[in-house]
Design an enzyme around this catalytic site. Structure first.
Site, PDB file in Angstrom:
ATOM      1  N   LYS A 131       0.860  -1.186   0.000  1.00 28.19           N
ATOM      2  CA  LYS A 131       0.000   0.000   0.000  1.00 28.19           C
ATOM      3  C   LYS A 131       0.890   1.227   0.000  1.00 28.19           C
ATOM      4  O   LYS A 131       2.011   1.183   0.522  1.00 28.19           O
ATOM      5  CB  LYS A 131      -0.903   0.021   1.245  1.00 28.19           C
ATOM      6  CG  LYS A 131      -2.166   0.840   1.063  1.00 28.19           C
ATOM      7  CD  LYS A 131      -3.223   0.081   0.296  1.00 28.19           C
ATOM      8  CE  LYS A 131      -4.478   0.885   0.081  1.00 28.19           C
ATOM      9  NZ  LYS A 131      -5.571   0.057  -0.437  1.00 28.19           N
TER      10      LYS A 131
HETATM   11  P1  NAD Z   1     -12.808   7.680  -2.875  1.00 26.84           P
HETATM   12  O1  NAD Z   1     -11.816   8.712  -2.469  1.00 26.84           O
HETATM   13  O2  NAD Z   1     -13.175   7.550  -4.303  1.00 26.84           O
HETATM   14  O3  NAD Z   1     -14.187   7.874  -2.036  1.00 26.84           O
HETATM   15  C1  NAD Z   1     -14.217   7.937  -0.640  1.00 26.84           C
HETATM   16  C2  NAD Z   1     -15.626   8.388  -0.232  1.00 26.84           C
HETATM   17  O4  NAD Z   1     -15.755   8.281   1.187  1.00 26.84           O
HETATM   18  C3  NAD Z   1     -15.931   9.847  -0.578  1.00 26.84           C
HETATM   19  O5  NAD Z   1     -17.288   9.943  -0.968  1.00 26.84           O
HETATM   20  C4  NAD Z   1     -15.731  10.567   0.759  1.00 26.84           C
HETATM   21  O6  NAD Z   1     -16.453  11.778   0.839  1.00 26.84           O
HETATM   22  C5  NAD Z   1     -16.260   9.524   1.694  1.00 26.84           C
HETATM   23  N1  NAD Z   1     -15.848   9.644   3.086  1.00 26.84           N
HETATM   24  C6  NAD Z   1     -14.603   9.891   3.579  1.00 26.84           C
HETATM   25  N2  NAD Z   1     -14.662   9.937   4.920  1.00 26.84           N
HETATM   26  C7  NAD Z   1     -15.939   9.687   5.267  1.00 26.84           C
HETATM   27  C8  NAD Z   1     -16.634   9.586   6.500  1.00 26.84           C
HETATM   28  N3  NAD Z   1     -15.995   9.730   7.645  1.00 26.84           N
HETATM   29  N4  NAD Z   1     -17.962   9.319   6.486  1.00 26.84           N
HETATM   30  C9  NAD Z   1     -18.624   9.160   5.325  1.00 26.84           C
HETATM   31  N5  NAD Z   1     -18.027   9.236   4.122  1.00 26.84           N
HETATM   32  C10 NAD Z   1     -16.709   9.503   4.108  1.00 26.84           C
HETATM   33  O7  NAD Z   1     -12.232   6.289  -2.309  1.00 26.84           O
HETATM   34  P2  NAD Z   1     -12.642   4.815  -2.769  1.00 26.84           P
HETATM   35  O8  NAD Z   1     -11.651   4.345  -3.772  1.00 26.84           O
HETATM   36  O9  NAD Z   1     -14.099   4.751  -3.051  1.00 26.84           O
HETATM   37  O10 NAD Z   1     -12.309   4.005  -1.429  1.00 26.84           O
HETATM   38  C11 NAD Z   1     -13.257   3.854  -0.367  1.00 26.84           C
HETATM   39  C12 NAD Z   1     -12.850   2.665   0.487  1.00 26.84           C
HETATM   40  O11 NAD Z   1     -12.830   1.490  -0.339  1.00 26.84           O
HETATM   41  C13 NAD Z   1     -11.462   2.744   1.111  1.00 26.84           C
HETATM   42  O12 NAD Z   1     -11.477   2.058   2.343  1.00 26.84           O
HETATM   43  C14 NAD Z   1     -10.598   1.976   0.116  1.00 26.84           C
HETATM   44  O13 NAD Z   1      -9.389   1.501   0.698  1.00 26.84           O
HETATM   45  C15 NAD Z   1     -11.566   0.857  -0.230  1.00 26.84           C
HETATM   46  N6  NAD Z   1     -11.276   0.149  -1.476  1.00 26.84           N
HETATM   47  C16 NAD Z   1     -11.181   0.818  -2.660  1.00 26.84           C
HETATM   48  C17 NAD Z   1     -10.936   0.104  -3.822  1.00 26.84           C
HETATM   49  C18 NAD Z   1     -10.892   0.768  -5.169  1.00 26.84           C
HETATM   50  O14 NAD Z   1     -10.807   0.045  -6.181  1.00 26.84           O
HETATM   51  N7  NAD Z   1     -10.979   2.090  -5.283  1.00 26.84           N
HETATM   52  C19 NAD Z   1     -10.769  -1.285  -3.777  1.00 26.84           C
HETATM   53  C20 NAD Z   1     -10.898  -1.941  -2.549  1.00 26.84           C
HETATM   54  C21 NAD Z   1     -11.153  -1.206  -1.410  1.00 26.84           C
END
Ligand code: NAD
Length: 441
Positions: A131
């Protein structure tokens, strides 16, 4: 500020050895890293592995912390701290996302890298876990500044990444444009184009069909299977989704398309509720136009914290770590939780939710769709041969659902939570690879 301020430290994380003994039970000391280690300790206890192996699996193989100077558009400069943690290589090159968020720190990156190792092993993709993180708020910067800081961060971690070493991908605060800049920086330094250095890149640069929405598709496949498993008909079920970014927005859209009534959605600015069901397409338009779910005319304002305790069948946390803890797990009303985010549930919350009969499908299974299609993208880039969208989608669904069946069978046979079962299965695979390779020298 000059480059003299750029400092690089590289270490093997000797300070990251696990504290032997029982997992912590009090949430106020919980961090993503203590959570990840507690989950590992439980799996190790179940598998009966010796302490040396436990320590090896609890400790990243390699960590790099870099100082990343950025020249702002104004001409001033700023310094940001970045990390890349490679948790394990036993089953292949390290793989994991890159996060841009102001609160990124080394311990968080260590935890996320460990979870990547288990996720890749569980889904049987031939990678270890890694990561990256940069402690920056991307919303405070122009595109030109984000490009410069991304290229500089990439240059600083260049010695340890590569298509056969460690392959970054998008995470919170980064996207396919970020991946394109990383690919270009790496390629320019190599003297030739290296599409396999990142996944989640634009299709025009060798990205895979279906990668952008793969995590959300995977979450949806698992959510529908989990609802049916507990006897609920998805077409008569309701859901709340925390986070409306790359994972949450498409998960809400796919769930809605599958007939699930999505009644509540949140982001970091607030939440909205419509018990009759939100129009997710219209909500996405609103977010594109305003940057937030707040103020969406098709719903009522809701306190962000209350989203997690809505009276729904399915809860999808898809934002950040540690949001379900011992302070709110007792108030969760959902029957099923499917973890779109990494690490949203602390071990204390896990115990409470299990006692209350709430099914939790863990992150390393539920959100693995992204790394599965990242693997497909890497395979396609290495072969310079691209698959159709329907081929990607059917292979993704097949892998997700077979992993679901495998974890479910293992858990039911041993009366374990799905998290303990998934972690144990993954740890067993990593330990087997380690055993077969032997300990050098
Ligand atoms: P992103 O930056 O695209 O979106 C994050 C979202 O979460 C945004 O809408 C933000 O406003 C919101 N957010 C942040 N803090 C918050 C809170 N305290 N309460 C409510 N909403 C909140 O990120 P993403 O890629 O969608 O990632 C989200 C999660 O999914 C993370 O834990 C990431 O590690 C995990 N993840 C992402 C992927 C991927 O392919 N992008 C794959 C596996 C896991």
């Amino acid at each position: 500020m000059t480059d003299l301020l750029a400092a690089t430290t590289m270490s093997t994380a000797t300070d990251a050895a696990p504290a032997p003994g029982p997992a912590p039970t009090v949430d106020h000391i919980a961090t993503p890293l203590t959570d990840a280690r507690a989950q590992l300790a439980e799996a190790i206890g179940l598998l009966g592995y010796e302490n040396g192996l436990h320590q090896m699996l609890a400790t990243p193989r390699r960590e790099l912390t870099v100082a990343v100077p950025l020249r702002l558009d104004s001409g001033e400069s700023r310094l940001y701290i970045g990390h890349r943690v490679q948790h394990n290589f036993s089953r292949g090159p390290a793989k994991g996302g890159l996060r841009y968020a102001p609160n990124v720190n080394l311990d968080e990156v260590r935890a996320l890298a460990m979870w990547m190792t288990w996720k890749c092993a569980l889904l049987d993709v031939p990678y270890g876990g890694a990561k990256g993180g940069l402690a920056i708020d991307p919303r405070e910067h122009s595109m030109a500044e984000l490009e410069r800081v991304t290229r500089r961060y990439t240059s600083e971690i260049l010695p340890i990444i590569g298509p056969e070493r460690d392959i970054p991908a998008p995470d919170i605060g980064t996207d396919e444009q970020t991946m394109a800049w990383i690919m270009d920086t790496y390629s320019v330094n190599s003297g030739y184009t290296v599409p396999g250095i990142v996944t989640g890149k634009p299709i025009a640069l060798g990205g895979s069909q279906g990668r952008a929405s793969a995590t959300s598709r995977g979450v949806t496949h698992i959510a529908l299977a989990a609802l049916r498993h507990v006897g609920l008909d998805p077409a008569r079920s309701t859901a709340a989704v925390q986070g409306f970014g790359k994972v949450g927005a498409d998960a809400a859209r796919f769930l809605s398309a599958a007939g699930v009534r999505v009644t509540a959605v949140s982001d970091q600015y607030g939440a909205i509720l419509n018990t009759g069901g939100l129009d997710v397409e219209a909500l996405s338009e609103h977010v594109r136009a305003t940057g937030s779910v707040v103020g969406f005319p098709g719903g009522d304002a809701l306190d962000g914290a209350d989203l997690l305790t809505q009276d729904v069948d399915l809860l999808v946390p898809a934002a950040v770590e540690g949001v379900l803890h011992d302070g709110n797990a007792g108030d969760v009303l959902a029957r099923v939780i499917v973890e779109g985010a990494n690490g949203p549930t602390t071990p204390a919350a896990d115990r409470i939710l299990r006692e209350r009969g709430i099914l939790v499908v863990p992150d390393i299974l539920a959100n693995a769709g992204g790394v599965i299609v990242s693997y497909f993208e890497w395979v396609q880039a290495n072969q310079a041969y691209w698959w159709r969208a329907d081929e990607v989608e059917s292979r993704l669904e097949e892998r997700m659902l077979s992993a679901w069946q495998h974890v479910l069978g293992y858990a039911e046979a041993r009366d374990l939570s799905l998290r303990t079962a998934a972690t144990a299965l993954a740890v067993e695979r990593v330990a087997e690879a380690h055993r077969l390779r032997g300990l050098y020298p």
